[in-house]
Design a protein around this motif. Structure first.
Motif, PDB file in Angstrom:
ATOM      1  N   ARG A   8       0.844  -1.188   0.000  1.00  0.00           N
ATOM      2  CA  ARG A   8       0.000   0.000   0.000  1.00  0.00           C
ATOM      3  C   ARG A   8       0.885   1.247   0.000  1.00  0.00           C
ATOM      4  NH1 ARG A   8      -2.230   0.657   4.738  1.00  0.00           N
ATOM      5  NH2 ARG A   8      -0.920  -0.888   5.725  1.00  0.00           N
ATOM      6  N   LEU A  12       7.696  -0.354  -0.106  1.00  0.00           N
ATOM      7  CA  LEU A  12       8.060  -1.768  -0.190  1.00  0.00           C
ATOM      8  C   LEU A  12       7.267  -2.496   0.876  1.00  0.00           C
ATOM      9  CD1 LEU A  12      11.902  -2.020  -0.625  1.00  0.00           C
ATOM     10  CD2 LEU A  12      10.200  -3.266  -1.909  1.00  0.00           C
ATOM     11  N   PRO A  14       6.725  -4.698   3.739  1.00  0.00           N
ATOM     12  CA  PRO A  14       7.693  -5.263   4.689  1.00  0.00           C
ATOM     13  C   PRO A  14       7.698  -6.791   4.727  1.00  0.00           C
ATOM     14  CG  PRO A  14       5.938  -4.071   5.846  1.00  0.00           C
ATOM     15  CD  PRO A  14       5.809  -3.762   4.393  1.00  0.00           C
ATOM     16  N   SER A  15       6.538  -7.403   4.424  1.00  0.00           N
ATOM     17  CA  SER A  15       6.505  -8.872   4.524  1.00  0.00           C
ATOM     18  C   SER A  15       7.422  -9.513   3.499  1.00  0.00           C
ATOM     19  CB  SER A  15       5.076  -9.373   4.359  1.00  0.00           C
ATOM     20  OG  SER A  15       4.641  -9.161   3.049  1.00  0.00           O
ATOM     21  N   MET A  18      10.944  -9.153   5.051  1.00  0.00           N
ATOM     22  CA  MET A  18      10.942  -9.767   6.383  1.00  0.00           C
ATOM     23  C   MET A  18      10.965 -11.292   6.253  1.00  0.00           C
ATOM     24  SD  MET A  18      10.677  -7.809   9.148  1.00  0.00           S
ATOM     25  CE  MET A  18       9.313  -6.748   9.462  1.00  0.00           C
ATOM     26  N   ARG A  19      10.194 -11.782   5.256  1.00  0.00           N
ATOM     27  CA  ARG A  19      10.109 -13.232   5.036  1.00  0.00           C
ATOM     28  C   ARG A  19      11.473 -13.793   4.641  1.00  0.00           C
ATOM     29  NH1 ARG A  19       8.098 -15.466   0.301  1.00  0.00           N
ATOM     30  NH2 ARG A  19       7.261 -13.446  -0.216  1.00  0.00           N
ATOM     31  N   SER A  21      14.389 -12.424   5.460  1.00  0.00           N
ATOM     32  CA  SER A  21      15.478 -11.951   6.321  1.00  0.00           C
ATOM     33  C   SER A  21      16.233 -13.104   6.978  1.00  0.00           C
ATOM     34  CB  SER A  21      14.932 -11.002   7.382  1.00  0.00           C
ATOM     35  OG  SER A  21      14.035 -11.697   8.228  1.00  0.00           O
ATOM     36  N   GLY A  22      15.581 -14.236   7.162  1.00  0.00           N
ATOM     37  CA  GLY A  22      16.268 -15.351   7.799  1.00  0.00           C
ATOM     38  C   GLY A  22      16.787 -16.367   6.795  1.00  0.00           C
ATOM     39  N   LEU A  25      20.497 -17.848   7.153  1.00  0.00           N
ATOM     40  CA  LEU A  25      20.630 -18.843   8.218  1.00  0.00           C
ATOM     41  C   LEU A  25      19.898 -20.130   7.865  1.00  0.00           C
ATOM     42  CD1 LEU A  25      20.307 -16.795  11.510  1.00  0.00           C
ATOM     43  CD2 LEU A  25      22.165 -18.310  10.862  1.00  0.00           C
ATOM     44  N   THR A  26      18.725 -19.984   7.212  1.00  0.00           N
ATOM     45  CA  THR A  26      17.954 -21.174   6.839  1.00  0.00           C
ATOM     46  C   THR A  26      18.757 -22.039   5.877  1.00  0.00           C
ATOM     47  OG1 THR A  26      15.993 -19.801   6.994  1.00  0.00           O
ATOM     48  CG2 THR A  26      15.709 -21.950   5.996  1.00  0.00           C
ATOM     49  N   ILE A  66      16.776 -24.793  -4.136  1.00  0.00           N
ATOM     50  CA  ILE A  66      15.374 -24.921  -4.565  1.00  0.00           C
ATOM     51  C   ILE A  66      14.472 -24.101  -3.643  1.00  0.00           C
ATOM     52  CG2 ILE A  66      13.429 -26.527  -4.783  1.00  0.00           C
ATOM     53  CD1 ILE A  66      15.469 -28.676  -5.587  1.00  0.00           C
ATOM     54  N   HIS A  67      14.745 -24.221  -2.342  1.00  0.00           N
ATOM     55  CA  HIS A  67      13.971 -23.476  -1.346  1.00  0.00           C
ATOM     56  C   HIS A  67      14.094 -21.972  -1.587  1.00  0.00           C
ATOM     57  CE1 HIS A  67      12.040 -22.778   2.486  1.00  0.00           C
ATOM     58  NE2 HIS A  67      13.048 -22.011   2.877  1.00  0.00           N
ATOM     59  N   ARG A  70      12.152 -20.938  -4.714  1.00  0.00           N
ATOM     60  CA  ARG A  70      10.691 -20.972  -4.481  1.00  0.00           C
ATOM     61  C   ARG A  70      10.239 -19.804  -3.615  1.00  0.00           C
ATOM     62  NH1 ARG A  70       7.530 -25.030  -5.816  1.00  0.00           N
ATOM     63  NH2 ARG A  70       6.110 -24.272  -4.246  1.00  0.00           N
ATOM     64  N   GLU A  71      11.034 -19.516  -2.566  1.00  0.00           N
ATOM     65  CA  GLU A  71      10.646 -18.431  -1.651  1.00  0.00           C
ATOM     66  C   GLU A  71      10.712 -17.067  -2.322  1.00  0.00           C
ATOM     67  OE1 GLU A  71       9.785 -18.194   1.927  1.00  0.00           O
ATOM     68  OE2 GLU A  71       9.059 -20.169   1.350  1.00  0.00           O
TER      69      GLU A  71
END
Lengths: 75, 400
Positions: A8, A12, A14-15, A18-19, A21-22, A25-26, A66-67, A70-71
């Motif tokens: 809106r 940008l 934030p989700s 934010m999604r 951001s990790g 580490l993942t 792959i992850h 996809r993300e």
């Protein structure tokens, strides 16, 4: 370069970042988890060639990538 | 487009400044550690040289909170590592200033000895044993030595230590209770204001808290969870304000503030565990279906992707835990490192210490301002990600 998702008010969303951001580490944890599972399997089998360590490390890297694809491709 | 350009012009120098700051800081810290090491080495040689039978054995052991280690001559040596870790970690007893600290209750349950409770003052800052327990590097351990024995000479009973549950009201627990009282005061008064004033314009504390609550509701809960956001609002608001208030309390250096509650891994673990359990409980068919067998993905790829997704279920709360812990602890360490620089240089030369203190002060103020921002951002990020995970768990399948 992909155009970043706009939320809106033209900001940008934030989700989106934010999604992700990790993600670093993942990816690291996925590769490590697969590699150590392979290492544990090799220890169990006691073969001279560490087949599962190598195989599962590669599978882990593939899975992490792959992850990631996809993300980042998700809307 | 303007936003992007602005971000570029602002971010570039900011990133450069931050990296410069970090390189300076880490140079300082490594120098500090080197220094501390040297001092420790010279301490032991001093003790070996001056063998006095009546020498006070307490000296030569560092005081955790002040970071002071005394050599055989009783001259205080500054050890930044000890000082920083003493401030960032948890303690039995709350160090106030100098050699003054507030004793806190030790509550300990041992499966063989049963329950015991006494004041942490009996431990004499970890120098003495009491009730069959002593402090070893800040941890409560069991011992067979009699009460009041010098803790540095008493040996630990490892089998009994394993049977020990330390339930003490430590510094972090007390700080958390203070934050609970503070939150109750704030929210009971705000709730009373709503009861009294109804839908008319908010006033006083109410008008300060209302936009924050609305922000959590609209930009965090509604944006991520969707129409069913209401049942998660109590959790999200509690987590947000708990983290925010504890972050801010950690920035105030005087008692009863200044404990590192949200930078304690046990606290962030518990918060992340609540999010984790809530996601598991609320996860619907659609959510588990996406984890166990992602639709529209070929079978061989699924063989790789399913373990990754299952790992992801555990990794997301783990990263949530680490992020909050690391950000808050890092902030505290940076500020304390700047302070340490004053004393590291002051030990070389008093004038140098005074000179460095100006720069230290400026950097500390700058970092404290940053930490105010971080306190809010980390509370927001934790709540936002919790909401996002809950949102993905209860998301209904959309038909295209």
């Amino acid at each position: 370069m992909t155009t970043p998702e706009k939320g809106r008010k033209g900001r940008l969303d934030p989700s989106t970042y934010m999604r992700l951001s990790g993600m670093g580490l993942t990816m690291m944890a996925v590769v490590l988890a697969f590699t150590f599972t392979g290492h544990w399997l090799d220890g169990l089998l006691g073969w001279r060639f560490p087949l599962f360590t190598i195989l599962l490390a590669l599978v882990g890297i593939a899975g992490a990538i792959i992850h990631l694809i996809r993300e980042t491709g998700r809307k | 487009m303007r936003g992007v350009a602005l971000r570029k012009t602002v971010m570039k120098p900011l990133i450069r400044a931050t990296s410069l700051l970090f390189s300076v800081l880490f140079a300082g810290v490594s120098f500090a550690q080197h220094e501390g090491h040297d001092h420790a080495a010279s301490d032991t040689t001093h003790v070996h040289e001056v063998v006095i039978p009546t020498a006070d054995v307490h000296d030569g052991h560092p005081n955790e909170a002040t970071g002071e280690a005394h050599d055989a001559h009783g001259v205080a040596k500054f050890n930044p590592g000890e000082m920083i870790m003493g401030h960032v970690g948890d303690e039995h007893g709350w160090h106030l200033w100098g050699h003054t600290s507030l004793p806190l209750p030790i509550l300990v349950y041992n499966t063989q000895r049963g329950f015991s409770a006494f004041s942490s003052a009996h431990f004499d800052h970890g120098h003495k044993t009491h009730g069959g327990y002593m402090l070893h590097e800040g941890k409560l351990v069991a011992t067979d030595a009699a009460d009041g024995t010098d803790a540095h000479h008493a040996s630990e009973n490892e089998a009994l230590t394993k049977a020990t549950w330390d339930l003490s009201i430590t510094k972090n627990v007390l700080a958390m209770l203070v934050s609970v009282v503070l939150m109750l005061l704030i929210f009971l008064s705000v709730a009373a204001a709503y009861r009294k004033r109804g839908t008319s314009a908010p006033k006083g504390l109410q008008s300060f808290i209302e936009p924050i609550i609305l922000f959590v509701r609209d930009d965090v809960a509604k944006a991520n969870i969707g129409p069913k956001y209401e049942r998660f609002m109590p959790f999200l608001l509690t987590v947000f304000f708990f983290i925010l208030i504890n972050n801010l309390m950690g920035l105030i250096p005087i008692f009863p503030f200044g404990a590192n509650v949200s930078g304690s891994i046990s606290v962030t673990f518990t918060l992340a565990a609540i999010t984790f359990v809530l996601t598991l409980i609320n996860g619907n068919r659609h959510y588990w279906g996406h984890i166990l067998a992602m639709p529209g993905v070929p079978k061989p790829v699924l063989l790789i992707l399913t373990p990754v997704e299952i790992l992801g279920v555990f990794l997301r709360p783990a990263i949530l835990m680490i992020r909050l812990f690391a950000n808050i602890t890092a902030g505290h360490i940076i500020v304390l490192s700047f302070f340490s620089l004053i004393f590291i240089f002051g030990e070389i030369n008093a004038g140098l210490g005074w000179g460095v203190s100006i720069f230290s002060l400026v950097f500390t103020i700058f970092m404290s301002m940053m930490e105010l921002l971080v306190a809010f951002i980390q509370a927001f990020v934790f709540t936002f990600l919790s909401a996002m995970y809950l949102g993905s768990a209860i998301e209904e399948p959309h038909h295209h």
